[in-house]
Design a protein around this motif. Structure first.
Motif, PDB file in Angstrom:
ATOM      1  N   THR A 162       0.806  -1.226   0.000  1.00 39.37           N
ATOM      2  CA  THR A 162       0.000   0.000   0.000  1.00 39.37           C
ATOM      3  C   THR A 162       0.840   1.277   0.000  1.00 39.37           C
ATOM      4  O   THR A 162       0.298   2.367  -0.190  1.00 39.37           O
ATOM      5  N   MET A 163       2.143   1.164   0.201  1.00 40.97           N
ATOM      6  CA  MET A 163       2.956   2.373   0.381  1.00 40.97           C
ATOM      7  C   MET A 163       3.005   3.236  -0.874  1.00 40.97           C
ATOM      8  O   MET A 163       2.967   4.469  -0.794  1.00 40.97           O
ATOM      9  N   GLN A 165       0.794   3.807  -3.229  1.00 39.56           N
ATOM     10  CA  GLN A 165      -0.403   4.635  -3.363  1.00 39.56           C
ATOM     11  C   GLN A 165      -0.471   5.678  -2.249  1.00 39.56           C
ATOM     12  O   GLN A 165      -0.920   6.809  -2.473  1.00 39.56           O
ATOM     13  N   GLU A 166      -0.021   5.317  -1.066  1.00 35.85           N
ATOM     14  CA  GLU A 166      -0.023   6.265   0.051  1.00 35.85           C
ATOM     15  C   GLU A 166       0.894   7.453  -0.247  1.00 35.85           C
ATOM     16  O   GLU A 166       0.569   8.605   0.088  1.00 35.85           O
ATOM     17  N   ASP A 169      -0.870   9.673  -2.810  1.00 39.63           N
ATOM     18  CA  ASP A 169      -1.933  10.439  -2.180  1.00 39.63           C
ATOM     19  C   ASP A 169      -1.354  11.588  -1.345  1.00 39.63           C
ATOM     20  O   ASP A 169      -1.902  12.703  -1.333  1.00 39.63           O
ATOM     21  N   ALA A 170      -0.263  11.317  -0.637  1.00 40.25           N
ATOM     22  CA  ALA A 170       0.341  12.347   0.210  1.00 40.25           C
ATOM     23  C   ALA A 170       0.934  13.468  -0.643  1.00 40.25           C
ATOM     24  O   ALA A 170       0.800  14.656  -0.309  1.00 40.25           O
ATOM     25  N   SER A 172       0.002  14.290  -3.719  1.00 39.98           N
ATOM     26  CA  SER A 172      -1.152  14.960  -4.327  1.00 39.98           C
ATOM     27  C   SER A 172      -0.746  15.835  -5.510  1.00 39.98           C
ATOM     28  O   SER A 172      -1.044  17.032  -5.562  1.00 39.98           O
ATOM     29  N   LYS A 196       4.951  13.427   4.991  1.00 34.20           N
ATOM     30  CA  LYS A 196       4.376  14.587   4.315  1.00 34.20           C
ATOM     31  C   LYS A 196       4.585  15.831   5.151  1.00 34.20           C
ATOM     32  O   LYS A 196       4.354  15.850   6.360  1.00 34.20           O
TER      33      LYS A 196
END
Length: 201
Positions: A162-163, A165-166, A169-170, A172, A196
């Motif tokens: 999952t990292m 995608q995380e 997302d962070a 952005s 972040k």
């Protein structure tokens, strides 16, 4: 060449030595031949061995010296030790270290058993901090360190699953500043953490 008690070659004229001089000279000669010019501790000698290894990706280490939380090479993989148990086999058997470890890049569990007095290898693990400048469609990263140096030969991590995608997302699409930690060992590099930093509005 042998030298006389005056410190000159045998051909040089020299008065006979006083009584007991020959014995003293011989004693000093024997003592110097048995005394090392410099005494080094085991740790100093081991440090020199590491230094001589130069840019090697691993260093030698006695199995019994490896501690929980340290690193070890198992089946060619750089691993972090999560558990160590010591056992003996037979009446005259040597103590054996049973290592349970995880691959520092994949998280895969690996095990190995090595006699405590035998040598094994330890990976040299480095960590560096970078700021994300760009993330490509295929996960390729453009990073920059505090000195302004850029790095473009690394992608988003595949582990943990999952990292990647995380991190996207962070970040952005560049709206936020995201710093990543890159871990390197045995010629492999991978992002292992991120943070972040909220930009000022």
């Amino acid at each position: 060449m042998l030298w006389n008690h005056c410190g000159f070659p045998p051909s040089a004229n020299c008065p006979p030595p006083p009584s007991g001089t020959i014995f003293i000279l011989l004693f000093q000669l024997v003592r110097c031949s048995l005394t090392p010019s410099a005494t080094m501790s085991d740790s100093e000698q081991y440090h020199i061995e590491q230094t001589d290894a130069g840019a090697s990706d691993t260093i030698p280490c006695e199995a019994g010296q490896i501690k929980k939380g340290g690193y070890i090479m198992i089946k060619g993989k750089p691993c972090k030790v999560v558990n160590i148990s010591v056992s003996k086999t037979g009446k005259h058997g040597h103590a054996k270290c049973n290592f349970t470890a995880v691959d520092i890049f994949t998280g895969k569990k690996l095990e190995d058993m090595v006699p405590s007095t035998h040598g094994t290898t330890v990976p040299i693990v480095n960590r560096t901090e970078w700021e994300i400048i760009d993330i490509g469609e295929e996960g390729e990263l453009t990073l920059m360190d505090e000195g302004g140096n850029q790095k473009t030969d690394i992608n988003l991590p595949s582990f943990p699953e999952t990292m990647a995608q995380e991190i996207r997302d962070a970040w952005s699409d560049g709206e936020n500043q995201v710093n990543v930690t890159v871990q390197s060992a045995v010629g492999i590099e991978q992002v292992i953490a991120f943070k972040k930093t909220t930009g000022e509005s």
